[in-house]
Design an enzyme around this catalytic site. Structure first.
Site, PDB file in Angstrom:
ATOM      1  N   LEU A  59      40.890  31.391  31.294  1.00  0.00           N
ATOM      2  CA  LEU A  59      42.053  32.270  31.285  1.00  0.00           C
ATOM      3  C   LEU A  59      42.655  32.437  32.666  1.00  0.00           C
ATOM      4  O   LEU A  59      43.858  32.646  32.809  1.00  0.00           O
ATOM      5  CB  LEU A  59      41.670  33.651  30.731  1.00  0.00           C
ATOM      6  CG  LEU A  59      41.214  33.695  29.266  1.00  0.00           C
ATOM      7  CD1 LEU A  59      40.776  35.113  28.899  1.00  0.00           C
ATOM      8  CD2 LEU A  59      42.319  33.224  28.347  1.00  0.00           C
ATOM      9  N   GLY A  61      40.419  33.320  40.393  1.00  0.00           N
ATOM     10  CA  GLY A  61      40.829  33.968  41.631  1.00  0.00           C
ATOM     11  C   GLY A  61      39.792  33.771  42.712  1.00  0.00           C
ATOM     12  O   GLY A  61      38.852  32.975  42.566  1.00  0.00           O
ATOM     13  N   ALA A  62      39.971  34.537  43.794  1.00  0.00           N
ATOM     14  CA  ALA A  62      39.071  34.391  44.933  1.00  0.00           C
ATOM     15  C   ALA A  62      37.644  34.820  44.586  1.00  0.00           C
ATOM     16  O   ALA A  62      36.677  34.304  45.165  1.00  0.00           O
ATOM     17  CB  ALA A  62      39.587  35.220  46.104  1.00  0.00           C
ATOM     18  N   TYR A  63      37.517  35.768  43.643  1.00  0.00           N
ATOM     19  CA  TYR A  63      36.197  36.325  43.360  1.00  0.00           C
ATOM     20  C   TYR A  63      35.507  35.675  42.169  1.00  0.00           C
ATOM     21  O   TYR A  63      34.316  35.833  41.987  1.00  0.00           O
ATOM     22  CB  TYR A  63      36.302  37.831  43.117  1.00  0.00           C
ATOM     23  CG  TYR A  63      36.628  38.604  44.372  1.00  0.00           C
ATOM     24  CD1 TYR A  63      35.627  38.978  45.267  1.00  0.00           C
ATOM     25  CD2 TYR A  63      37.939  38.952  44.679  1.00  0.00           C
ATOM     26  CE1 TYR A  63      35.913  39.676  46.419  1.00  0.00           C
ATOM     27  CE2 TYR A  63      38.240  39.658  45.830  1.00  0.00           C
ATOM     28  CZ  TYR A  63      37.225  40.021  46.703  1.00  0.00           C
ATOM     29  OH  TYR A  63      37.520  40.713  47.853  1.00  0.00           O
ATOM     30  N   GLY A  64      36.253  34.949  41.346  1.00  0.00           N
ATOM     31  CA  GLY A  64      35.596  34.356  40.194  1.00  0.00           C
ATOM     32  C   GLY A  64      36.544  33.734  39.190  1.00  0.00           C
ATOM     33  O   GLY A  64      37.728  33.528  39.455  1.00  0.00           O
ATOM     34  N   ILE A  65      35.987  33.437  38.004  1.00  0.00           N
ATOM     35  CA  ILE A  65      36.723  32.802  36.907  1.00  0.00           C
ATOM     36  C   ILE A  65      36.578  33.674  35.665  1.00  0.00           C
ATOM     37  O   ILE A  65      35.544  34.316  35.456  1.00  0.00           O
ATOM     38  CB  ILE A  65      36.147  31.404  36.596  1.00  0.00           C
ATOM     39  CG1 ILE A  65      36.038  30.558  37.863  1.00  0.00           C
ATOM     40  CG2 ILE A  65      36.976  30.685  35.557  1.00  0.00           C
ATOM     41  CD1 ILE A  65      35.385  29.195  37.624  1.00  0.00           C
ATOM     42  N   LYS A 103      33.660  36.947  32.584  1.00  0.00           N
ATOM     43  CA  LYS A 103      34.068  36.882  33.987  1.00  0.00           C
ATOM     44  C   LYS A 103      32.867  36.490  34.842  1.00  0.00           C
ATOM     45  O   LYS A 103      31.852  37.169  34.850  1.00  0.00           O
ATOM     46  CB  LYS A 103      34.607  38.246  34.436  1.00  0.00           C
ATOM     47  CG  LYS A 103      34.992  38.341  35.905  1.00  0.00           C
ATOM     48  CD  LYS A 103      35.505  39.742  36.206  1.00  0.00           C
ATOM     49  CE  LYS A 103      35.877  39.934  37.657  1.00  0.00           C
ATOM     50  NZ  LYS A 103      36.382  41.313  37.935  1.00  0.00           N
ATOM     51  N   ASP A 133      43.473  50.012  42.757  1.00  0.00           N
ATOM     52  CA  ASP A 133      44.102  48.695  42.607  1.00  0.00           C
ATOM     53  C   ASP A 133      44.896  48.618  41.308  1.00  0.00           C
ATOM     54  O   ASP A 133      44.835  47.612  40.587  1.00  0.00           O
ATOM     55  CB  ASP A 133      43.045  47.585  42.655  1.00  0.00           C
ATOM     56  CG  ASP A 133      43.665  46.208  42.961  1.00  0.00           C
ATOM     57  OD1 ASP A 133      44.792  46.172  43.497  1.00  0.00           O
ATOM     58  OD2 ASP A 133      43.017  45.187  42.664  1.00  0.00           O
TER      59      ASP A 133
END
Length: 307
Positions: free
Chosen positions: A20, A23-27, A43, A138
């Site tokens: 889906l 990003g920088a922190y994961g999939i 995630k 955020d």
């Protein structure tokens, strides 16, 4: 899908369908629980405990979602799986079809009743976590998940933080100001305030509503200074109050440096067809002084969402 991409323990329990996002922190993947057939989102957090900051982010998200996940407007955390490499972490959430950012990107999808309902639900989520004196820190369109029934759920609590009274009263440690995506960052964060409140979330909600009405971000600053310049070109501060509220030694210098020559009325940013009630709610949320912004509870009583 390559074997190393998804841990065997996860693949054994969930059938991965498609990616889906990344990003920088994961999939994040769309998946199905093999036993129940329930659709979920998986995630993967890369190297979840690599640094102290990464560890805090991972643990805060898990702790917050376990505490608040039963609220209908906060995404539910269904499972937590530690990878066999003892480095990565997998969080499994209830499945949602899209997010507000994706919907706004398509353009022309939301009618006024949808906007009212989405903002109402976002305010309910904010009110719930603020009652525990927790700031999300955020809130932005991509963190507002949606389904086909226009149900909205707040997600991504990796930057959430408890603002306990003991911390506030004793001033025992300065809060990080490098939180929230820049376009939704409240003035007190841009001014590097040592202390702030859950009012930072209310500024972000105002920016989200403004973006829904405009179809584009209200203040798309390229740097923190440019962000402040864009805000001040629309919203007038009352310097003495605002500097005191921000509690930042840099406040006066920054405000003097970026003070605009000409100010544009907030109403001028929106098309003539924008509902007056919505613009009024934006105006009452985007107040420079955090002490004068509407709280989530007050915003829920605003005529635009009260029904």
């Amino acid at each position: 899908m390559s074997a190393p991409e998804v841990d065997a323990a996860v693949a054994q329990k969930y059938k991965i369908k498609r990616r889906l996002g990344m990003g920088a922190y994961g999939i994040v993947w769309k998946a199905v629980h093999r036993s129940t057939g329930e659709a979920v989102a998986v995630k993967k957090i890369f190297d979840a405990f690599r640094t102290r900051t990464d560890t805090q982010r991972t643990l805060r998200e898990i702790a917050c979602l376990r505490e608040f996940g039963e609220h209908p407007n906060i995404v539910r955390l269904l499972d937590v799986i530690s990878a066999r490499n003892h480095v990565d972490m997998y969080l499994v959430f209830e499945a949602m079809q899209t997010d507000l950012h994706a919907v706004l990107q398509r353009g022309g999808v939301l009618q006024d009743i949808h906007c009212r309902y989405i903002v109402f639900q976002l305010l309910r989520a904010a009110s719930f976590i603020h009652a525990a004196n927790v700031a999300h820190r955020d809130i932005k369109p991509s963190n507002v998940l949606l389904d086909s029934s226009c149900r909205a759920k707040l997600c991504d609590f990796g930057l959430a933080r408890s603002l306990s009274r003991s911390d506030t009263e004793r001033r025992c440690s300065a809060l990080s100001h490098y939180v929230a995506t820049r376009w939704y960052r409240a003035p007190e964060l841009l001014l590097c305030a040592r202390r702030y409140t859950v009012a930072v979330d209310m500024w972000a909600v105002g920016c989200v509503l403004g973006e829904v009405l405009l179809g584009a971000p209200l203040f798309p600053g390229s740097t923190a200074l440019d962000q402040m310049q864009r805000i001040l070109s629309v919203i007038a501060p009352t310097p003495h109050l605002d500097i005191g509220a921000a509690q930042s030694e840099l406040s006066a210098a920054v405000l003097d440096c970026v003070r605009p020559r000409r100010r544009v009325p907030l109403e001028a940013l929106f098309p003539p067809c924008a509902p007056r009630g919505a613009v009024d709610l934006v105006r009452k949320l985007l107040v420079f002084d955090p002490r004068r912004r509407l709280t989530a509870e007050e915003a829920l009583r605003h005529p635009y969402v009260r029904r």
